[in-house]
Design a protein around this motif. Structure first.
Motif, short mmCIF file in Angstrom:
data_model
loop_
_atom_site.label_atom_id
_atom_site.label_comp_id
_atom_site.label_asym_id
_atom_site.label_seq_id
_atom_site.Cartn_x
_atom_site.Cartn_y
_atom_site.Cartn_z
N HIS A 123 10.34 17.92 1.23
CA HIS A 123 10.56 18.41 -0.24
C HIS A 123 10.07 16.99 -1.05
O HIS A 123 10.06 16.09 -0.55
N ALA A 124 9.58 17.26 -2.37
CA ALA A 124 9.34 16.21 -3.27
C ALA A 124 9.99 16.27 -4.51
O ALA A 124 9.73 17.37 -5.12
N LEU A 125 10.65 15.36 -5.19
CA LEU A 125 10.99 15.32 -6.19
C LEU A 125 10.40 14.20 -7.21
O LEU A 125 10.60 13.12 -7.00
N TYR A 126 9.90 14.49 -8.43
CA TYR A 126 9.27 13.42 -9.32
C TYR A 126 9.86 13.54 -10.68
O TYR A 126 9.76 14.76 -11.20
N ILE A 127 10.62 12.47 -11.31
CA ILE A 127 10.96 12.70 -12.47
C ILE A 127 9.99 11.85 -13.49
O ILE A 127 9.68 10.70 -13.10
N TYR A 128 9.60 12.40 -14.18
CA TYR A 128 8.84 11.74 -15.32
C TYR A 128 9.42 11.38 -16.52
O TYR A 128 10.33 12.09 -17.05
N LEU B 90 8.02 26.49 -1.38
CA LEU B 90 6.84 27.06 -0.78
C LEU B 90 6.84 27.05 0.69
O LEU B 90 7.33 26.29 1.24
N CYS B 91 6.17 28.18 1.31
CA CYS B 91 6.12 28.30 2.77
C CYS B 91 4.72 27.47 3.00
O CYS B 91 3.58 27.82 2.42
N VAL B 92 4.93 26.54 3.93
CA VAL B 92 3.80 26.06 4.49
C VAL B 92 3.01 26.70 5.35
O VAL B 92 1.79 26.11 5.54
N LYS B 93 3.21 27.67 5.86
CA LYS B 93 2.53 28.45 6.72
C LYS B 93 1.81 29.49 5.80
O LYS B 93 0.43 29.82 6.25
N CYS B 94 2.32 30.37 5.31
CA CYS B 94 1.79 31.59 4.27
C CYS B 94 1.39 31.31 3.00
O CYS B 94 0.59 32.18 2.24
N GLU B 119 13.69 7.62 -20.32
CA GLU B 119 14.07 8.70 -21.14
C GLU B 119 13.30 10.00 -20.59
O GLU B 119 11.82 9.83 -20.50
N MET B 120 13.83 10.86 -20.01
CA MET B 120 13.25 11.85 -19.07
C MET B 120 12.27 12.90 -19.93
O MET B 120 12.70 13.26 -21.05
N THR B 121 11.28 12.93 -19.49
CA THR B 121 10.13 13.82 -20.28
C THR B 121 9.99 15.10 -19.45
O THR B 121 9.59 16.26 -20.06
N ASP B 122 9.95 15.07 -18.18
CA ASP B 122 9.91 16.28 -17.33
C ASP B 122 10.02 16.03 -15.94
O ASP B 122 10.31 14.70 -15.68
N HIS B 123 9.97 16.83 -14.95
CA HIS B 123 10.39 16.58 -13.64
C HIS B 123 9.68 17.68 -12.82
O HIS B 123 9.49 18.68 -13.58
N ALA B 124 9.47 17.40 -11.66
CA ALA B 124 9.03 18.54 -10.70
C ALA B 124 9.53 18.45 -9.54
O ALA B 124 9.69 17.44 -8.73
N LEU B 125 10.24 19.54 -8.99
CA LEU B 125 10.75 19.69 -7.59
C LEU B 125 10.15 20.70 -6.88
O LEU B 125 9.84 21.51 -7.17
N TYR B 126 9.62 20.00 -5.65
CA TYR B 126 8.95 21.06 -4.55
C TYR B 126 9.76 21.15 -3.39
O TYR B 126 9.73 19.83 -2.76
N ILE B 127 9.97 22.13 -2.99
CA ILE B 127 10.64 22.41 -1.49
C ILE B 127 9.65 22.92 -0.65
O ILE B 127 9.13 24.17 -1.07
N TYR B 128 9.47 22.38 0.39
CA TYR B 128 8.39 22.97 1.59
C TYR B 128 9.07 23.55 2.74
O TYR B 128 10.13 22.82 3.18
N GLY B 129 8.97 24.36 3.28
CA GLY B 129 9.51 24.99 4.32
C GLY B 129 8.93 26.16 5.11
O GLY B 129 7.70 26.51 4.48
N ILE B 130 9.46 26.93 5.83
CA ILE B 130 8.94 27.94 6.44
C ILE B 130 9.63 29.17 6.40
O ILE B 130 10.81 29.13 6.49
#
Lengths: 137, 137
Positions: A123-128, B90-94, B119-130
């Motif tokens: 997993h990847a978490l980025y705070i901007y 997200l599924c790393v396989k399909c 001062e937080m402006t944005d963020h992104a979190l991605y979990i990868y798995g099957i």
DNA sequence: ATCAAAATGAGAATCTTTTTCATCTGAGTT
DNA sequence: AACTCAGATGAAAAAGATTCTCATTTTGAT
């Protein structure tokens, strides 16, 4: 990093590999792009090709020696895998990068993956945001 | 999306813009790359240039109409900004993508940013798995 | 209908990364 | 120390995504 370490990873102990690792060690506080590593190598008088730097970085990543991150600006950056997993908080003004680890979030992520029927692999978490010193300018 | 909506965003109501938006609406369940949108437009008989698609997507993003994501495979994907912020698993396989929102994590992120002086402006979190169905193959 | 500003399409250009391929090197083996 | 060859390398070409340039077209206000 010694020749023995590289052999364990199934890689020949070549000069470019040793030197790429040294550069990453010398810059362990930064996140370096392939281009950064390449330039550092050239500046230090080494005669390597950019393609080799890309290859070696990818191999090191596969071997678990370094971690690759995508900070959202189009290219990959790398760092030694010292101290295991952590997430990043980035300043959108000056590019400063800080690291953190939060067990509450790690925990919730595992639960979310499980609930969604996924077996979490990464997993990847980025705070901007805008960092303190940029805010006071 | 109407001409009026575009004008509010300071953009002229041109045919490419209306059509790009329509394509995104028709595919609101998917995450489309610029190339995907371009192909859909061409297939629908529209005569647009790829450069225009890139321009329009960037403008829509700036106007807050769509969100851009970097799933880690080298190119950007876009989706209509329906229902506001959410994160992705997200599924790393399909390549399957699911969405989620977790208030606990949102909360912790705000605290982490504050503690780090950002001062937080944005963020992104991605979990990868099957995903479930890939695991049962 | 007129006109300036904004937008467009085509292709060139840019940037990052990968591939190709001929040459070179590391590390076991004589 | 010389021999060998799979694996590694550098240079250049190629690929993939995105942006830029610029001549031409379209929009929206008059």
């Amino acid at each position: 990093m010694t020749s023995t370490d590289l052999k364990k990873a199934g890689l020949k102990a070549t000069m470019p590999r040793l030197r790429v690792f040294q550069i990453l060690e010398e810059n362990h506080k930064r996140h370096m792009s392939a281009e950064d590593v390449y330039k550092a190598l050239i500046d230090s008088g080494e005669d390597v090709g950019l393609a080799t730097v890309y290859r070696v970085l990818t191999q090191f990543e596969a071997a678990g020696l370094i971690a690759r991150h995508h900070f959202g600006d189009g290219h990959s950056v790398f760092e030694l895998d010292h101290g295991g997993h952590h997430d990043h908080i980035l300043c959108v003004k000056c590019g400063r990068v800080d690291e953190f680890i939060d067990e509450t979030i790690e925990q919730r992520q595992r639960e979310i993956a499980r609930n969604a029927g996924y077996e979490m692999t990464d997993h990847a978490l980025y705070i901007y945001g805008i960092c303190n010193s940029c805010r006071n300018k």
